[in-house]
Scaffold this motif. Structure first.
Motif, PDB file in Angstrom:
ATOM      1  N   ASN A 176      -0.078   5.196   4.255  1.00  0.00           N
ATOM      2  CA  ASN A 176       0.366   6.588   4.383  1.00  0.00           C
ATOM      3  C   ASN A 176       1.424   6.774   5.467  1.00  0.00           C
ATOM      4  N   CYS A 219      -3.455  -1.387  -0.088  1.00  0.00           N
ATOM      5  CA  CYS A 219      -3.503   0.037   0.238  1.00  0.00           C
ATOM      6  C   CYS A 219      -4.622   0.715  -0.550  1.00  0.00           C
ATOM      7  N   TRP A 220      -5.604   1.260   0.181  1.00  0.00           N
ATOM      8  CA  TRP A 220      -6.719   1.931  -0.481  1.00  0.00           C
ATOM      9  C   TRP A 220      -6.304   3.282  -1.074  1.00  0.00           C
ATOM     10  N   ALA A 221      -5.274   3.905  -0.539  1.00  0.00           N
ATOM     11  CA  ALA A 221      -4.840   5.200  -1.082  1.00  0.00           C
ATOM     12  C   ALA A 221      -4.320   5.040  -2.506  1.00  0.00           C
ATOM     13  N   HIS A 222      -3.580   3.956  -2.766  1.00  0.00           N
ATOM     14  CA  HIS A 222      -3.080   3.726  -4.123  1.00  0.00           C
ATOM     15  C   HIS A 222      -4.229   3.430  -5.083  1.00  0.00           C
ATOM     16  N   ASP A 280       2.071  -1.347  -0.839  1.00  0.00           N
ATOM     17  CA  ASP A 280       1.376  -0.915  -2.039  1.00  0.00           C
ATOM     18  C   ASP A 280       1.258  -2.113  -2.988  1.00  0.00           C
ATOM     19  N   ASP A 293      -4.603   2.455   4.539  1.00  0.00           N
ATOM     20  CA  ASP A 293      -3.553   2.706   3.549  1.00  0.00           C
ATOM     21  C   ASP A 293      -2.167   2.680   4.178  1.00  0.00           C
TER      22      ASP A 293
END
Length: 300
Positions: free
Chosen positions: A243, A126-129, A107, A241
């Motif tokens: 995950n 991380c694209w999710a963050h 992250d 990400d």
């Protein structure tokens, strides 16, 4: 403790805790082997979460320590390694990944920046963050917006970002069963143009909203992370990400709500070792109870 009581056996909680610590010590060589196998691979994800340990030299009982997690190995046989450390400094991931070369995905925590600059390491974001930041901005605007009022420019910017990031995830879902090479080629053909479009949008938009607003903060976060975010184009093994490693750490986080803390450093290390074994077993489709029973027969 209660299960033993129902069986008519009186075993104290202190004795059970002592057993756990001894078991954690016994598997130390196996955990060292798992860490070395992860280091030997060329892709690893890393994450960390707070871990309160009451009896640490030179620290108050209320102070925070950390559980660090590595996830790597062959994608068909993943390995998960937990390690307790009193510190959250950049020296911890440096030590955990000593000798590692390849793609390191984390992250946006700054503690990973130093190791991301080590020779032979490619630091991936991380694209999710990033998506989460814009989602929080949109939720915040939704709470502050009066019913029936027009959308603000800030809100439309957050929606625009989310829409473009979601397009990246749609491509990944379609590539779920693709080979590493097929995923790499598809990203060059389909994902790269979307990233170029998103970068152009960010350049044109970043100064149009106050930097201290939620949307402004999300934009500046994406701007700072951008060199790491676009690394997904470099290799088909690298997911969008972190995950997978977050899922590996989640059982510990859920458990922490019940047991709250570890009493001693020995207990913290044992906990990390046993969580690592159980989560590795689960990640490989092995029933953890059967695996541990087998392990403690064979390991001696």
């Amino acid at each position: 403790e209660k299960i033993f009581q129902r069986l008519g056996v009186d075993v104290s909680r202190a004795t059970l805790a002592s057993w756990m610590v001894k078991m954690g010590d016994l598997v130390e060589p196996l955990m060292d082997r798992i860490r070395e196998e992860i280091r030997a691979d060329s892709f690893v994800q890393c994450d960390e979460t707070p871990f309160q340990v009451l009896k640490e030299p030179g620290k108050r009982a209320q102070s925070q320590s950390y559980l660090w997690v590595l996830r790597g190995g062959d994608p068909t046989h993943p390995l998960i390694y937990y390690e307790y450390d009193p510190s959250r400094s950049s020296e911890v991931p440096k030590r955990l990944l000593r000798g590692f070369q390849g793609f390191l995905q984390t992250d946006g925590y700054e503690g990973y920046t130093a190791i991301g600059k080590e020779p032979g390491i490619v630091h991936v974001g991380c694209w999710a963050h990033t998506r989460r930041k814009f989602d929080e901005a949109l939720r915040g605007q939704g709470q502050s917006k009066k019913k029936g009022s027009k959308k603000t420019p800030k809100e439309s910017k957050a929606r625009q970002a989310l829409s473009q990031i979601q397009a990246l995830y749609r491509i990944e879902r379609e590539l779920k069963e693709a080979s590493i090479k097929q995923r790499y080629l598809a990203r060059q053909e389909r994902t790269k143009p979307l990233l170029e479009k998103l970068r152009a949008w960010l350049n044109a938009s970043i100064h149009s909203v106050p930097p201290q607003s939620l949307t402004g903060k999300a934009m500046h976060y994406m701007h700072r992370q951008w060199p790491k975010l676009i690394r997904v184009l470099d290799d088909g093994r690298v997911p969008l990400d972190t995950n997978l490693v977050e899922n590996a750490i989640r059982p510990f986080v859920v458990g922490r709500k019940a047991w709250l803390f570890a009493d001693t450093m020995a207990g913290a290390r044992a906990s990390a070792n046993l969580y690592g074994l159980i989560e590795t077993a689960k990640a490989n489709g092995i029933e953890p109870g059967r695996y541990l029973a087998y392990l403690f027969e064979i390991l001696p």
